[in-house]
Scaffold this active site. Structure first.
Site, mmCIF file in Angstrom:
data_model
loop_
_atom_site.group_PDB
_atom_site.id
_atom_site.type_symbol
_atom_site.label_atom_id
_atom_site.label_comp_id
_atom_site.label_asym_id
_atom_site.label_seq_id
_atom_site.Cartn_x
_atom_site.Cartn_y
_atom_site.Cartn_z
ATOM 1 N N SER A 82 38.604 -8.830 52.939
ATOM 2 C CA SER A 82 39.555 -9.100 51.857
ATOM 3 C C SER A 82 38.791 -9.392 50.577
ATOM 4 O O SER A 82 37.997 -10.334 50.521
ATOM 5 C CB SER A 82 40.434 -10.296 52.220
ATOM 6 N N HIS A 139 40.797 -4.704 52.278
ATOM 7 C CA HIS A 139 42.091 -5.392 52.234
ATOM 8 C C HIS A 139 42.282 -5.977 50.838
ATOM 9 O O HIS A 139 41.479 -6.782 50.373
ATOM 10 C CB HIS A 139 42.066 -6.482 53.306
ATOM 11 N N ASP A 153 44.695 -8.075 48.400
ATOM 12 C CA ASP A 153 45.800 -9.036 48.402
ATOM 13 C C ASP A 153 46.502 -9.067 47.052
ATOM 14 O O ASP A 153 45.929 -9.490 46.051
ATOM 15 C CB ASP A 153 45.271 -10.430 48.749
ATOM 16 N N MET A 204 49.454 -10.723 44.939
ATOM 17 C CA MET A 204 50.317 -11.914 44.926
ATOM 18 C C MET A 204 50.988 -12.022 43.566
ATOM 19 O O MET A 204 50.397 -11.667 42.551
ATOM 20 C CB MET A 204 49.479 -13.164 45.188
ATOM 21 N N HIS A 221 47.957 -5.478 50.826
ATOM 22 C CA HIS A 221 48.788 -6.532 51.422
ATOM 23 C C HIS A 221 49.622 -7.157 50.312
ATOM 24 O O HIS A 221 49.109 -7.939 49.511
ATOM 25 C CB HIS A 221 47.871 -7.573 52.103
ATOM 26 N N MET A 281 52.034 -9.641 48.909
ATOM 27 C CA MET A 281 52.695 -10.943 49.065
ATOM 28 C C MET A 281 53.540 -11.148 47.818
ATOM 29 O O MET A 281 53.236 -11.967 46.945
ATOM 30 C CB MET A 281 51.643 -12.042 49.244
ATOM 31 N N MET A 322 50.123 -13.107 60.414
ATOM 32 C CA MET A 322 49.370 -14.029 59.558
ATOM 33 C C MET A 322 48.853 -15.194 60.399
ATOM 34 O O MET A 322 49.614 -15.812 61.143
ATOM 35 C CB MET A 322 50.253 -14.579 58.437
ATOM 36 N N GLY A 342 48.647 -16.903 50.765
ATOM 37 C CA GLY A 342 48.506 -17.408 49.399
ATOM 38 C C GLY A 342 47.075 -17.665 48.977
ATOM 39 O O GLY A 342 46.746 -17.476 47.809
ATOM 40 N N PHE A 343 46.239 -18.075 49.922
ATOM 41 C CA PHE A 343 44.872 -18.451 49.549
ATOM 42 C C PHE A 343 43.876 -18.068 50.634
ATOM 43 O O PHE A 343 44.210 -18.060 51.817
ATOM 44 C CB PHE A 343 44.792 -19.970 49.311
ATOM 45 N N GLY A 344 42.648 -17.788 50.196
ATOM 46 C CA GLY A 344 41.560 -17.570 51.126
ATOM 47 C C GLY A 344 40.984 -18.910 51.573
ATOM 48 O O GLY A 344 41.313 -19.960 51.009
ATOM 49 N N GLY A 345 40.143 -18.850 52.609
ATOM 50 C CA GLY A 345 39.400 -20.032 53.023
ATOM 51 C C GLY A 345 40.185 -21.091 53.761
ATOM 52 O O GLY A 345 39.727 -22.229 53.884
ATOM 53 N N ASP A 397 45.241 -11.827 59.831
ATOM 54 C CA ASP A 397 44.743 -12.143 58.492
ATOM 55 C C ASP A 397 44.793 -13.655 58.287
ATOM 56 O O ASP A 397 45.873 -14.248 58.343
ATOM 57 C CB ASP A 397 45.633 -11.422 57.464
ATOM 58 N N GLY A 398 43.607 -14.246 58.055
ATOM 59 C CA GLY A 398 43.530 -15.668 57.780
ATOM 60 C C GLY A 398 42.595 -16.391 58.733
ATOM 61 O O GLY A 398 42.852 -16.443 59.934
ATOM 62 N N GLY A 445 38.080 -12.614 54.652
ATOM 63 C CA GLY A 445 37.736 -12.787 53.241
ATOM 64 C C GLY A 445 36.515 -13.647 53.061
ATOM 65 O O GLY A 445 35.407 -13.164 52.830
ATOM 66 N N SER A 446 36.700 -14.971 53.195
ATOM 67 C CA SER A 446 35.586 -15.894 52.956
ATOM 68 C C SER A 446 34.435 -15.680 53.935
ATOM 69 O O SER A 446 33.272 -15.873 53.576
ATOM 70 C CB SER A 446 36.084 -17.342 52.997
#
Ligand code: DX5
Ligand code: ZN
Length: 218
Positions: free
Chosen positions: A9, A32, A34, A36, A65, A67, A136, A141-144, A174-175, A196-197
Site C-alpha cells: 500500500s 494498492h 488507498d 479516501m 481501494h 474508501m 479489512m 482510514g489509516f496505516g500502521g 488489508d491492515g 503498507g507500513s
C-alpha cells in the site's frame, strides 16, 4: 498450496517521490492505492489525477481501494484512470451488483470490501459477481494500526464458501499485515496480502515483500 499475491500500500510511501516508491516495489504483484474522501473515513488521500499518473508509471497493476461515499458514482472513474481492480465498500455502495457489472464492462476487476463489524455472510448471495473480496483487518482510514486477528473466522468462512461453490474469487486482507501476521492470514485462506507500513516502513521494501511472501507460502 495457494499462490500468494503481495500488494504493497503506497499509503505509507513518500508521496512526493511516488515514481521511485513505485519502482521500489516492482517485485510485488499489485500496487494498492488507498483513496479516501474525508467522509467515508476520517482521512483524505488522493483522487483521479494522481491515481491516473500512478497507473501510467507503475511497473505493476494498480489495485484501487476506494474508501469513499457514493462509489456508485465514482468507482467507474477509477477504472477509467487505468486501475486493474477497483474495490468499493459494502457500507457505501447502493447497488453493488450493478456497479460490479459496470466495472467489468470497462475491463476492470470488481472487489467488494467488508469492514471489521460487517458480516461476510450478507454478500454470499452476490459472491459470484466479484473477482475479489476484501476483508479489512483494521478499521479503514489509516496505516500502521494493529492487526485484528478476530477477523480470521470471517476469512475462513468465506474461503469455505468459495471452495464449496467452486468459485475462483480471491480473498484480500488489508491492515496490519507483516511477516509476523502473514502466515496467520494465509492459513485462514487469504491469497492477496496488502501491506503498507511493513513494506514502506523498512529500509528495503523488496526485502519486506520477499519476507511476507515467504512467510505466507511456508
Ligand atoms: C487502511 C488502508 C490500508 C493501509 C494499510 O485504511 O486501507 O491499505 O495502508 O496499512 P498497514 O499495512 O500499515 O496496516
Ligand atoms: Zn487499503
Amino acid at each position: 498450496l495457494m499462490t500468494i499475491k503481495i500488494a504493497p500500500s503506497i499509503l505509507s510511501a513518500d508521496f512526493v517521490n511516488l515514481q521511485s516508491e513505485l519502482e521500489a516495489i516492482k517485485t510485488a504483484d499489485l500496487v494498492h492505492v488507498d483513496v479516501m474522501d474525508h467522509h467515508f473515513v476520517p482521512n483524505l488521500t488522493m483522487g483521479e489525477p494522481i491515481v491516473k499518473r500512478i497507473c501510467e508509471v507503475s511497473p505493476i497493476p494498480v489495485d484501487a481501494h476506494l474508501m469513499i461515499e457514493d462509489p456508485d458514482r465514482w468507482a467507474p472513474e477509477f477504472a477509467r484512470c487505468g486501475a486493474r481492480s477497483v474495490t468499493f465498500h459494502m457500507g457505501a455502495a447502493h447497488a453493488p451488483v450493478r456497479l460490479a457489472r459496470q466495472l467489468h464492462d470497462m475491463g476492470a476487476k470488481a472487489c467488494f470490501a467488508v469492514r471489521p463489524a460487517e458480516p461476510v455472510e450478507s454478500i454470499f448471495d452476490i459472491l459470484d459477481e466479484f473477482d475479489m473480496i476484501l476483508i479489512m483487518t483494521v478499521e479503514p482510514g489509516f496505516g500502521g494500526q494493529k492487526f485484528l486477528s478476530n477477523q480470521m473466522g470471517k476469512v475462513r468462512r468465506l474461503r469455505d464458501e468459495i471452495t464449496r461453490r467452486g468459485l475462483s474469487t480471491s480473498i484480500q486482507v488489508d491492515g496490519g499485515v507483516s511477516p509476523t501476521t502473514a502466515p496467520i492470514v494465509a492459513e485462514a485462506g487469504a491469497d492477496v496480502l496488502v501491506a503498507g507500513s511493513a513494506v514502506y516502513g523498512v529500509k528495503n521494501p523488496a526485502d519486506a515483500i520477499a519476507a511476507i511472501r515467504q512467510k505466507a507460502e511456508a
